[in-house]
Design a protein around this motif. Sequence first.
Motif, PDB file in Angstrom:
ATOM      1  N   PRO A  37       0.822  -1.222   0.000  1.00 40.45           N
ATOM      2  CA  PRO A  37       0.000   0.000   0.000  1.00 40.45           C
ATOM      3  C   PRO A  37       0.850   1.263   0.000  1.00 40.45           C
ATOM      4  CG  PRO A  37      -0.730  -1.559   1.683  1.00 40.45           C
ATOM      5  CD  PRO A  37       0.584  -2.060   1.182  1.00 40.45           C
ATOM      6  N   ARG A  38       0.266   2.339  -0.509  1.00 42.82           N
ATOM      7  CA  ARG A  38       0.855   3.664  -0.452  1.00 42.82           C
ATOM      8  C   ARG A  38      -0.115   4.597   0.271  1.00 42.82           C
ATOM      9  NH1 ARG A  38       4.277   0.635  -2.489  1.00 42.82           N
ATOM     10  NH2 ARG A  38       5.860   1.308  -4.026  1.00 42.82           N
ATOM     11  N   LEU A  39       0.413   5.656   0.842  1.00 43.07           N
ATOM     12  CA  LEU A  39      -0.459   6.653   1.449  1.00 43.07           C
ATOM     13  C   LEU A  39      -1.258   7.364   0.365  1.00 43.07           C
ATOM     14  CD1 LEU A  39       1.916   8.270   4.108  1.00 43.07           C
ATOM     15  CD2 LEU A  39       0.184   6.481   4.450  1.00 43.07           C
ATOM     16  N   ASP A  40      -2.474   7.758   0.710  1.00 42.83           N
ATOM     17  CA  ASP A  40      -3.331   8.471  -0.223  1.00 42.83           C
ATOM     18  C   ASP A  40      -2.971   9.954  -0.256  1.00 42.83           C
ATOM     19  OD1 ASP A  40      -4.760   6.176  -0.880  1.00 42.83           O
ATOM     20  OD2 ASP A  40      -6.187   6.468   0.777  1.00 42.83           O
ATOM     21  N   TYR A  41      -3.468  10.610  -1.269  1.00 50.70           N
ATOM     22  CA  TYR A  41      -3.228  12.045  -1.442  1.00 50.70           C
ATOM     23  C   TYR A  41      -3.562  12.834  -0.175  1.00 50.70           C
ATOM     24  CZ  TYR A  41      -3.803  16.758  -3.432  1.00 50.70           C
ATOM     25  OH  TYR A  41      -3.719  18.096  -3.689  1.00 50.70           O
ATOM     26  N   ASP A  42      -4.730  12.570   0.403  1.00 55.53           N
ATOM     27  CA  ASP A  42      -5.182  13.316   1.563  1.00 55.53           C
ATOM     28  C   ASP A  42      -4.333  13.031   2.807  1.00 55.53           C
ATOM     29  OD1 ASP A  42      -7.142  14.560   0.105  1.00 55.53           O
ATOM     30  OD2 ASP A  42      -8.712  13.120   0.655  1.00 55.53           O
ATOM     31  N   ASP A  43      -3.612  11.915   2.810  1.00 56.69           N
ATOM     32  CA  ASP A  43      -2.721  11.622   3.922  1.00 56.69           C
ATOM     33  C   ASP A  43      -1.445  12.450   3.858  1.00 56.69           C
ATOM     34  OD1 ASP A  43      -4.387   9.561   4.950  1.00 56.69           O
ATOM     35  OD2 ASP A  43      -3.553   8.166   3.475  1.00 56.69           O
ATOM     36  N   VAL A  44      -1.131  12.942   2.685  1.00 48.57           N
ATOM     37  CA  VAL A  44       0.177  13.552   2.454  1.00 48.57           C
ATOM     38  C   VAL A  44       0.106  15.048   2.179  1.00 48.57           C
ATOM     39  CG1 VAL A  44       2.183  13.515   0.887  1.00 48.57           C
ATOM     40  CG2 VAL A  44       1.092  11.371   1.579  1.00 48.57           C
ATOM     41  N   VAL A  45      -0.921  15.479   1.455  1.00 48.30           N
ATOM     42  CA  VAL A  45      -0.949  16.834   0.918  1.00 48.30           C
ATOM     43  C   VAL A  45      -1.945  17.686   1.702  1.00 48.30           C
ATOM     44  CG1 VAL A  45      -1.359  18.252  -1.129  1.00 48.30           C
ATOM     45  CG2 VAL A  45      -0.336  15.972  -1.362  1.00 48.30           C
ATOM     46  N   THR A  46      -1.482  18.858   2.136  1.00 52.70           N
ATOM     47  CA  THR A  46      -2.354  19.878   2.746  1.00 52.70           C
ATOM     48  C   THR A  46      -2.114  21.192   2.036  1.00 52.70           C
ATOM     49  OG1 THR A  46      -0.692  20.365   4.423  1.00 52.70           O
ATOM     50  CG2 THR A  46      -2.391  18.760   5.006  1.00 52.70           C
ATOM     51  N   SER A  47      -3.058  22.088   2.176  1.00 51.59           N
ATOM     52  CA  SER A  47      -2.925  23.434   1.625  1.00 51.59           C
ATOM     53  C   SER A  47      -2.976  24.436   2.761  1.00 51.59           C
ATOM     54  CB  SER A  47      -4.055  23.725   0.631  1.00 51.59           C
ATOM     55  OG  SER A  47      -3.982  22.855  -0.480  1.00 51.59           O
TER      56      SER A  47
END
Length: 218
Positions: free
Chosen positions: A207-217
């Motif tokens: 598995p890989r982390l999802d976008y929402d797990d990694v990216v914030t604005s």
Amino acid sequence: MTTHTTDTRSFDLDRLEAEFAEELELAREAQDLLFRSARTANAFTTEPVTDAQVQAIYDLVKWAPTSMNNQPLRVVLVRSPQARAELVAQMSEGNRAKTSSAPLVAVLAADVDFHDELPRTFPHFPGARDLFAGDDSARERTAELNATLQIAYFIIGVRAAGLAAGPMTGFDADAVSREFFPDGRHRALVVVNIGHPAENAWQDRLPRLDYDDVVTSV
């Protein structure tokens, strides 16, 4: 019921990947070759890897960015039986068999005196070399960071050549540095097995982390 849930999630992920793949300029087949379908290979066929292939890989990935265009990556292709045996002896137990049998093994290292090349690679800033000359610690950190970036590019380049890479950090780095870089200027960082993947060369995708797990604005 469990199987149905898993299949539904897999279908949703495939649909999302297909949707976002369309946002990229690179063709879907190339995206898959470089990332989605690629794996770390643990077994290879006996088909050789040529010097021409390695040069094509390097001549592609050398254009990727580093800080101040410093280029500390150094590569030793371990081709002779004697050198291969010396390397295998320094690998961790779980990495020895695959390193022994890979068509090509490369030792990737950082040149801690990369700053000597800055007049050539960063010529518009004449003082670039002097920034690093007097600070060994900062120079070594910079060398390892940027060589690591270049190693990542190199692995992608191997995939672009239609080959598989098996990068490993399980080895005695000090011993490998002494053996393959006796000048003391280099730090071995990664050993990479390279070749055409054999049947059952890799494990299932983890598995890989999802976008929402990694990216914030912000």
